[in-house]
Design a protein around this motif. Structure first.
Motif, PDB file in Angstrom:
ATOM      1  N   GLY A  40     -10.840  -4.214   3.897  1.00 37.96           N
ATOM      2  CA  GLY A  40     -12.095  -4.022   4.641  1.00 37.96           C
ATOM      3  C   GLY A  40     -13.310  -4.552   3.891  1.00 37.96           C
ATOM      4  O   GLY A  40     -14.351  -3.897   3.885  1.00 37.96           O
ATOM      5  N   SER A 170       3.017  -7.201  -4.078  1.00 35.72           N
ATOM      6  CA  SER A 170       3.922  -7.097  -2.924  1.00 35.72           C
ATOM      7  C   SER A 170       4.451  -8.483  -2.606  1.00 35.72           C
ATOM      8  O   SER A 170       3.749  -9.293  -2.011  1.00 35.72           O
ATOM      9  N   ASP A 171       5.669  -8.739  -3.042  1.00 35.63           N
ATOM     10  CA  ASP A 171       6.197 -10.096  -2.898  1.00 35.63           C
ATOM     11  C   ASP A 171       7.511 -10.146  -2.131  1.00 35.63           C
ATOM     12  O   ASP A 171       8.208 -11.145  -2.155  1.00 35.63           O
ATOM     13  N   VAL A 379       8.943   3.139   4.297  1.00 34.20           N
ATOM     14  CA  VAL A 379       7.619   3.413   4.874  1.00 34.20           C
ATOM     15  C   VAL A 379       6.698   2.203   4.734  1.00 34.20           C
ATOM     16  O   VAL A 379       6.930   1.325   3.907  1.00 34.20           O
TER      17      VAL A 379
HETATM   18  C1  LIG Z   1      -7.377  -8.581   2.096  1.00 35.45           C
HETATM   19  C2  LIG Z   1      -6.765  -7.438   2.872  1.00 35.45           C
HETATM   20  C3  LIG Z   1      -7.587  -6.572   3.572  1.00 35.45           C
HETATM   21  C4  LIG Z   1      -7.032  -5.527   4.310  1.00 35.45           C
HETATM   22  N1  LIG Z   1      -7.871  -4.660   4.968  1.00 35.45           N
HETATM   23  C5  LIG Z   1      -7.344  -3.646   5.681  1.00 35.45           C
HETATM   24  C6  LIG Z   1      -8.193  -2.678   6.287  1.00 35.45           C
HETATM   25  O1  LIG Z   1      -9.415  -2.670   6.073  1.00 35.45           O
HETATM   26  N2  LIG Z   1      -7.603  -1.722   7.077  1.00 35.45           N
HETATM   27  C7  LIG Z   1      -6.250  -1.670   7.268  1.00 35.45           C
HETATM   28  O2  LIG Z   1      -5.775  -0.797   8.001  1.00 35.45           O
HETATM   29  N3  LIG Z   1      -5.421  -2.533   6.654  1.00 35.45           N
HETATM   30  C8  LIG Z   1      -5.940  -3.501   5.848  1.00 35.45           C
HETATM   31  N4  LIG Z   1      -5.106  -4.357   5.199  1.00 35.45           N
HETATM   32  C9  LIG Z   1      -3.652  -4.152   5.319  1.00 35.45           C
HETATM   33  C10 LIG Z   1      -3.236  -2.996   4.388  1.00 35.45           C
HETATM   34  O3  LIG Z   1      -3.816  -3.197   3.117  1.00 35.45           O
HETATM   35  C11 LIG Z   1      -1.720  -2.911   4.257  1.00 35.45           C
HETATM   36  O4  LIG Z   1      -1.123  -2.850   5.527  1.00 35.45           O
HETATM   37  C12 LIG Z   1      -1.307  -1.684   3.448  1.00 35.45           C
HETATM   38  O5  LIG Z   1      -1.913  -1.732   2.173  1.00 35.45           O
HETATM   39  C13 LIG Z   1       0.200  -1.617   3.302  1.00 35.45           C
HETATM   40  O6  LIG Z   1       0.494  -0.534   2.480  1.00 35.45           O
HETATM   41  P1  LIG Z   1       1.922  -0.404   1.785  1.00 35.45           P
HETATM   42  O7  LIG Z   1       1.795   0.773   0.879  1.00 35.45           O
HETATM   43  O8  LIG Z   1       2.983  -0.433   2.794  1.00 35.45           O
HETATM   44  O9  LIG Z   1       2.088  -1.728   0.918  1.00 35.45           O
HETATM   45  P2  LIG Z   1       1.226  -2.303  -0.292  1.00 35.45           P
HETATM   46  O10 LIG Z   1      -0.192  -1.892  -0.190  1.00 35.45           O
HETATM   47  O11 LIG Z   1       1.533  -3.759  -0.328  1.00 35.45           O
HETATM   48  O12 LIG Z   1       1.807  -1.575  -1.577  1.00 35.45           O
HETATM   49  C14 LIG Z   1       3.077  -1.889  -2.087  1.00 35.45           C
HETATM   50  C15 LIG Z   1       3.122  -1.497  -3.552  1.00 35.45           C
HETATM   51  O13 LIG Z   1       4.456  -1.671  -3.999  1.00 35.45           O
HETATM   52  C16 LIG Z   1       4.443  -2.270  -5.270  1.00 35.45           C
HETATM   53  N5  LIG Z   1       5.686  -3.006  -5.423  1.00 35.45           N
HETATM   54  C17 LIG Z   1       6.124  -4.069  -4.708  1.00 35.45           C
HETATM   55  N6  LIG Z   1       7.337  -4.450  -5.120  1.00 35.45           N
HETATM   56  C18 LIG Z   1       7.686  -3.617  -6.118  1.00 35.45           C
HETATM   57  C19 LIG Z   1       8.834  -3.501  -6.956  1.00 35.45           C
HETATM   58  N7  LIG Z   1       9.866  -4.324  -6.822  1.00 35.45           N
HETATM   59  N8  LIG Z   1       8.846  -2.518  -7.909  1.00 35.45           N
HETATM   60  C20 LIG Z   1       7.816  -1.654  -8.054  1.00 35.45           C
HETATM   61  N9  LIG Z   1       6.702  -1.729  -7.279  1.00 35.45           N
HETATM   62  C21 LIG Z   1       6.637  -2.692  -6.329  1.00 35.45           C
HETATM   63  C22 LIG Z   1       3.203  -3.172  -5.268  1.00 35.45           C
HETATM   64  O14 LIG Z   1       2.743  -3.417  -6.594  1.00 35.45           O
HETATM   65  C23 LIG Z   1       2.222  -2.343  -4.435  1.00 35.45           C
HETATM   66  O15 LIG Z   1       1.428  -1.510  -5.247  1.00 35.45           O
HETATM   67  C24 LIG Z   1      -5.632  -5.383   4.398  1.00 35.45           C
HETATM   68  C25 LIG Z   1      -4.804  -6.234   3.671  1.00 35.45           C
HETATM   69  C26 LIG Z   1      -5.360  -7.244   2.903  1.00 35.45           C
HETATM   70  C27 LIG Z   1      -4.441  -8.160   2.124  1.00 35.45           C
END
Ligand SMILES: Cc1cc2nc3c(=O)[nH]c(=O)nc-3n(C[C@H](O)[C@H](O)[C@H](O)COP(=O)(O)OP(=O)(O)OC[C@H]3O[C@@H](n4cnc5c(N)ncnc54)[C@H](O)[C@@H]3O)c2cc1C
Length: 419
Positions: A40, A170-171, A379
């Motif tokens: 955001g 996140s790869d 999740v």
């Molecule tokens: C620039 C940008 C702006 C955004 N703005 C918004 C917004 O304003 N509102 C909104 O709703 N959404 C927004 N999003 C989308 C939102 O950020 C994501 O949908 C959300 O963060 C996903 O959460 P998650 O926990 O599933 O994954 P992630 O946030 O990707 O977290 C995954 C975590 O897992 C860790 N990880 C990955 N692989 C491994 C591994 N093998 N071993 C250990 N750890 C690992 C990573 O380091 C990371 O910390 C935005 C995304 C981006 C890129």
């Protein structure tokens, strides 16, 4: 594993409901929550006042609905208020922290995780998860192979995100682990990504920096697949802004499915060709001496009026009285259906989300537990669900995290994770 939005939510809600349960949260990054920080525009659009399954693509709507109901918006707002992050509403129902600082959202989540007794280990990358046989004395069903040694656990939550913004950590490694544990991975593409337009497009360079309200029509195999309205921002490489970013996943999905796809802009959202054409005829009657360019600038931003007339080779100085029928029809058509020659998108480095991921039909939406691998929970963004712009992707992370926390709390007594 994964201390992003979904992993932190899962860990907090699990510990809140069963403080006796030991929760170890592993993240490969040195500082987790990078995406929360950049989200955001560094203000973090935490959620939206109105969230339903219709705000998401991919997945299956009945499953998305059930997960969202686990933690509805009102309870999400309460949760953030409780942890010291009151939210306020902005245009489009977007909810931001009152401080307007994404850092405050992350800090509050990390503080709450510590307060409820979550053990967070950063700089610890998980490379694989292996199912163990049931003979074990410690009751641990999984061996977790990490960059810092092996662990054992009774239950494991995969919260590793999708592939967007890979420098955040996140790869897609988590998707490969889910696949090895038997899950189907719906092919992934970037989502919420800007559109690159072919150099032949006459508008985007001339209009770089101009924003306007438009409607985009995505046509797949000749039929309109979806219409999207919102702000479009012209850039030096193509089209960005919420409406273009929302359209990107539809274009990319059609591409990987090898289906013919095209996107057209209407500069007059909600209007049909005949209505726009009739408007010109009416305006010609009312203001016969007014120049075409001046009139067009009352319908679209002035810079867009100039660029459109240039692209169509129409003399904007002509008065409406002398505006030929042929030019009028060409301009009317351009206003409701201007083809965007999409060459691609900017890719995962720029995309805000990932479309595709673990098939949601393989997850129990009441608990987020895998239907294929008992004790495994999934999740957040790694699932085959992607929301439109507006706080929906974070709501998916909070709600799926809540459902998993609740599901894990119902698990029979576990073995204790051990190094
Ligand atoms: C620039 C940008 C702006 C955004 N703005 C918004 C917004 O304003 N509102 C909104 O709703 N959404 C927004 N999003 C989308 C939102 O950020 C994501 O949908 C959300 O963060 C996903 O959460 P998650 O926990 O599933 O994954 P992630 O946030 O990707 O977290 C995954 C975590 O897992 C860790 N990880 C990955 N692989 C491994 C591994 N093998 N071993 C250990 N750890 C690992 C990573 O380091 C990371 O910390 C935005 C995304 C981006 C890129």
């Amino acid at each position: 594993m994964g201390a992003g939005a979904a992993g932190l939510a899962t860990a907090i809600f699990l510990r809140r409901s069963t403080p006796a349960r030991s929760v170890l949260l592993l993240d490969g990054a040195r500082s987790p929550g990078a995406k929360i920080l950049v989200s955001g525009g560094s203000r973090c659009n935490v959620t939206n006042v109105a969230v339903s399954e219709r705000d998401f693509w991919g997945g299956r709507s009945t499953i998305v609905r059930r997960v969202l109901r686990a933690l509805p918006v009102a309870e999400t707002i309460d949760f953030f208020r409780e942890i010291g992050v009151p939210l306020h509403e902005e245009a489009g129902g977007k909810l931001f922290p009152d401080s307007n600082r994404a850092r405050d959202v992350l800090s509050a989540l990390l503080r709450e995780a510590a307060a409820v007794g979550v053990t967070l280990v950063t700089g610890c990358r998980v490379t694989d998860i292996v199912r163990r046989t049931a003979d074990t004395t410690d009751n641990a069903r999984f061996r977790i192979i990490t960059s810092r040694g092996d662990l054992r656990a009774h239950a494991v939550v995969l919260a590793t995100g999708g592939l967007s913004l890979p420098k955040s950590g996140s790869d897609g490694a988590g998707l490969a682990i889910a696949a090895r544990l038997g899950h189907t991975i719906v092919p992934t593409t970037p989502a919420l990504d800007a559109l690159r337009l072919a150099p032949s497009d006459p508008l985007h360079r001339a209009l770089s920096g101009v924003s306007q309200e438009v409607e985009l029509a995505v046509r797949i195999e000749g039929a309109i697949a979806i219409r999207l309205t919102g702000a479009l921002l012209w850039t030096h490489f193509g089209a960005s802004g919420p409406v273009a970013m929302n359209a990107s996943r539809h274009w990319l999905r059609a591409q990987i499915e090898k289906r013919d796809v095209s996107i057209a802009v209407s500069f007059c959202p909600g209007e049909q060709l005949n209505g726009v054409d009739a408007r010109w005829t009416r305006l010609a009657g009312e203001h016969p001496k007014q120049a075409v360019q001046t009139t067009l600038a009352t319908i679209v931003p002035s810079a867009v009026a100039t660029a459109l007339l240039d692209a169509l080779a129409i003399d904007g100085r002509a008065t409406l009285a002398h505006f030929s029928r042929d030019d009028r029809r060409r301009l009317s058509r351009a206003l409701v259906e201007w083809p965007l020659p999409v060459a691609g998108t900017r890719g995962y480095q720029y995309a805000e989300a990932t479309a595709g991921g673990v098939a949601v039909t393989e997850i129990d939406p009441a608990t987020m537990e895998s239907r294929l691998c008992p004790g495994l929970y999934l999740v957040g963004e790694m699932l085959d669900v992607d929301g439109r712009i507006g706080g929906f992707n974070f709501q998916w992370a909070w709600s799926s995290g809540f459902a998993a926390g609740r599901g894990l709390a119902l698990q029979p007594p576990p073995g204790i994770p051990s190094a």
